[in-house]
Design a protein around this motif. Sequence first.
Motif, mmCIF file in Angstrom:
data_model
loop_
_atom_site.group_PDB
_atom_site.id
_atom_site.type_symbol
_atom_site.label_atom_id
_atom_site.label_comp_id
_atom_site.label_asym_id
_atom_site.label_seq_id
_atom_site.Cartn_x
_atom_site.Cartn_y
_atom_site.Cartn_z
ATOM 1 N N ASP A 58 0.829 -1.207 0.000
ATOM 2 C CA ASP A 58 0.000 0.000 0.000
ATOM 3 C C ASP A 58 0.865 1.260 0.000
ATOM 4 O OD1 ASP A 58 -2.305 -1.526 -0.032
ATOM 5 O OD2 ASP A 58 -2.671 -1.342 2.117
ATOM 6 N N ARG A 61 2.785 1.659 -3.449
ATOM 7 C CA ARG A 61 1.889 1.954 -4.562
ATOM 8 C C ARG A 61 1.844 3.462 -4.849
ATOM 9 N NH1 ARG A 61 -1.409 -0.632 -7.524
ATOM 10 N NH2 ARG A 61 -1.560 -2.642 -6.580
ATOM 11 N N THR A 110 -7.036 -6.777 -3.734
ATOM 12 C CA THR A 110 -6.206 -5.692 -3.194
ATOM 13 C C THR A 110 -4.743 -6.126 -3.304
ATOM 14 O OG1 THR A 110 -6.136 -6.568 -0.948
ATOM 15 C CG2 THR A 110 -8.009 -5.107 -1.508
ATOM 16 N N GLU A 113 -3.990 -8.896 -0.890
ATOM 17 C CA GLU A 113 -4.625 -10.154 -1.299
ATOM 18 C C GLU A 113 -3.907 -10.760 -2.501
ATOM 19 O OE1 GLU A 113 -9.255 -9.225 -0.022
ATOM 20 O OE2 GLU A 113 -8.509 -8.514 -1.957
#
Length: 145
Positions: A58, A61, A110, A113
């Motif tokens: 996250d 990104r 995600t 995931e």
Amino acid sequence: MRGFGATVRRARDLAGLTQGALAERANISQGGVSRLEGGRGTAVPLRSVMSVLGVLADSLRKLPPESVPDDVLWLVGVPQLAPWSSPTDTPASAGDPLLKALIERHRALTPAERAVFVRAALALADALGLPDGLADETDAKSGTQ
């Protein structure tokens, strides 16, 4: 395990996180992050490792993909931008509807995931003893590996 830990540390540094900040976001102890980065990851539960990878994915990104080394991108499961016309229209999937469906499912996940999905698929392939696809054409025709 040390190579994995070193890559986790590089990913954390690129993301601009301290061990403490990463631990807090991943809901694990700072000592767990330290053990993971130090190559003592066997003492870290898999759930914690996956949580760390999700937080790193996250965070990374937000960076331009060209600024993140390929091994770090692979580690955290951040897909590179591909030049194909659609997300599932890749040369590998063009004639294989099952592979196309697998790619579509992967893209719907995600980043955290995705990392779990890919590692589970690779572990399953290894457990089943499936070939890695690197055999040359002669071996493939003869059915040997």
